[in-house]
Write an enzyme that holds these catalytic residues in place. Structure first.
Site, PDB file in Angstrom:
ATOM      1  N   GLY A  47       0.782  -1.137  -0.038  1.00  7.60           N
ATOM      2  CA  GLY A  47       0.119   0.032   0.150  1.00  7.60           C
ATOM      3  C   GLY A  47       0.870   1.240   0.070  1.00  7.60           C
ATOM      4  O   GLY A  47       2.042   1.369   0.435  1.00  7.60           O
ATOM      5  N   GLN A  52       2.922   9.814   2.059  1.00  9.64           N
ATOM      6  CA  GLN A  52       4.097   9.248   2.194  1.00  9.64           C
ATOM      7  C   GLN A  52       4.863   9.504   0.785  1.00  9.64           C
ATOM      8  O   GLN A  52       5.923   9.089   0.903  1.00  9.64           O
ATOM      9  CB  GLN A  52       3.819   7.466   1.895  1.00  9.64           C
ATOM     10  CG  GLN A  52       3.244   6.751   3.168  1.00  9.64           C
ATOM     11  CD  GLN A  52       3.200   5.607   3.066  1.00  9.64           C
ATOM     12  OE1 GLN A  52       2.324   4.987   2.352  1.00  9.64           O
ATOM     13  NE2 GLN A  52       4.309   5.039   3.667  1.00  9.64           N
ATOM     14  N   CYS A  92       6.616  -0.260   7.253  1.00 11.47           N
ATOM     15  CA  CYS A  92       6.052   0.827   6.668  1.00 11.47           C
ATOM     16  C   CYS A  92       7.180   1.519   5.698  1.00 11.47           C
ATOM     17  O   CYS A  92       8.370   1.578   6.390  1.00 11.47           O
ATOM     18  CB  CYS A  92       5.508   1.969   7.844  1.00 11.47           C
ATOM     19  SG  CYS A  92       4.904   3.427   6.844  1.00 11.47           S
ATOM     20  N   LEU A  93       6.758   2.000   4.450  1.00 11.76           N
ATOM     21  CA  LEU A  93       7.778   2.399   3.651  1.00 11.76           C
ATOM     22  C   LEU A  93       8.359   3.901   4.130  1.00 11.76           C
ATOM     23  O   LEU A  93       9.280   4.221   3.756  1.00 11.76           O
ATOM     24  CB  LEU A  93       7.420   2.812   2.209  1.00 11.76           C
ATOM     25  CG  LEU A  93       6.892   1.610   1.379  1.00 11.76           C
ATOM     26  CD1 LEU A  93       6.014   2.155   0.145  1.00 11.76           C
ATOM     27  CD2 LEU A  93       7.987   0.663   1.020  1.00 11.76           C
ATOM     28  N   HIS A 134      -4.078   0.329   7.954  1.00 14.08           N
ATOM     29  CA  HIS A 134      -2.678   0.988   7.955  1.00 14.08           C
ATOM     30  C   HIS A 134      -2.666   2.274   6.987  1.00 14.08           C
ATOM     31  O   HIS A 134      -2.177   3.379   7.364  1.00 14.08           O
ATOM     32  CB  HIS A 134      -1.710  -0.097   7.498  1.00 14.08           C
ATOM     33  CG  HIS A 134      -0.253   0.531   7.320  1.00 14.08           C
ATOM     34  ND1 HIS A 134       0.613   0.034   8.366  1.00 14.08           N
ATOM     35  CD2 HIS A 134       0.297   1.303   6.530  1.00 14.08           C
ATOM     36  CE1 HIS A 134       1.708   0.735   7.930  1.00 14.08           C
ATOM     37  NE2 HIS A 134       1.688   1.554   7.139  1.00 14.08           N
ATOM     38  N   GLU A 135      -3.379   2.200   5.733  1.00 13.35           N
ATOM     39  CA  GLU A 135      -3.415   3.279   4.915  1.00 13.35           C
ATOM     40  C   GLU A 135      -4.254   4.227   5.451  1.00 13.35           C
ATOM     41  O   GLU A 135      -4.012   5.551   5.009  1.00 13.35           O
ATOM     42  CB  GLU A 135      -3.459   2.859   3.368  1.00 13.35           C
ATOM     43  CG  GLU A 135      -2.726   1.672   2.779  1.00 13.35           C
ATOM     44  CD  GLU A 135      -1.088   2.021   3.008  1.00 13.35           C
ATOM     45  OE1 GLU A 135      -0.756   3.219   3.090  1.00 13.35           O
ATOM     46  OE2 GLU A 135      -0.500   1.234   3.121  1.00 13.35           O
ATOM     47  N   HIS A 138      -2.677   6.521   7.862  1.00 13.50           N
ATOM     48  CA  HIS A 138      -1.692   7.581   7.199  1.00 13.50           C
ATOM     49  C   HIS A 138      -2.414   8.808   7.004  1.00 13.50           C
ATOM     50  O   HIS A 138      -1.709   9.899   6.763  1.00 13.50           O
ATOM     51  CB  HIS A 138      -1.259   6.888   6.005  1.00 13.50           C
ATOM     52  CG  HIS A 138       0.080   6.262   5.960  1.00 13.50           C
ATOM     53  ND1 HIS A 138       1.348   6.691   6.673  1.00 13.50           N
ATOM     54  CD2 HIS A 138       0.488   4.614   5.777  1.00 13.50           C
ATOM     55  CE1 HIS A 138       2.249   5.676   6.605  1.00 13.50           C
ATOM     56  NE2 HIS A 138       1.744   4.532   6.101  1.00 13.50           N
TER      57      HIS A 138
END
Ligand code: NI
Length: 168
Positions: A47, A52, A92-93, A134-135, A138
């Site tokens: 994702g 991000q 997480c990126l 999770h997304e 963000h």
């Protein structure tokens, strides 16, 4: 289609604030979504949320398929139903090199818009449920390490800085 540049935890304000809702469903948005898909695949993420890549808008792309060929976008998403609770391992990126267990609902139903502005609902369990939560976090300035103890959070952030130095 250009790849978008990732930003990292505490290096960019977009990661820490509530993102703006999208109200223009135009070509520019469609291009951004395409670039987000490409960036998500390039970074091997399941994702990617717009914050991000430094864009404080309520947009996230997801693909949890094994073949990496079933991408979709959630714009202005809202969790309208959830149930169950389990600890799931997250990464997480935006915090490269980190992973830890966080509490997540086992089932969620989300209402969102696609890049044309059409509303749709998606429900999921397992990895899809985890990824949706999770997304969407963000888009509200929340990262998974915010669920951890301050001590663990500091540890992962230290490790991240080391990791980023190595990558330079
Ligand atoms: Ni993330």
């Amino acid at each position: 289609m250009p790849l978008l540049k990732l930003v990292y935890y505490s290096h960019h304000p977009a990661l820490h604030k509530i993102a703006e809702p999208v109200d223009q469903f135009d070509d520019k948005l469609a291009h951004l979504v395409q670039d987000m898909y490409e960036t998500m695949y390039h970074e091997n993420g399941v994702g990617l949320a717009a914050p991000q890549v430094g864009i404080a808008k309520k947009i996230a792309t997801i693909d949890v398929s094994e073949e990496r060929n079933q991408p979709f976008v959630i714009i202005n998403p809202q969790i309208i139903e959830s149930s169950g609770s389990e600890l799931m391992t997250a990464g997480c990126l935006s915090i490269p090199g980190s992973f830890d267990k966080v509490p997540r609902a086992t089932y969620v139903k989300v209402r969102a818009q696609n890049e044309k502005g059409d509303f749709f609902e998606i429900e999921g369990t397992g990895l899809l449920a985890h990824c949706l939560q999770h997304e969407i976090d963000h888009l509200y300035g929340k990262l998974y390490i915010d669920y951890l103890s301050p001590l663990k959070k500091r540890m992962w952030l230290k490790k991240m800085e080391k990791h980023l130095k190595r990558e330079q």
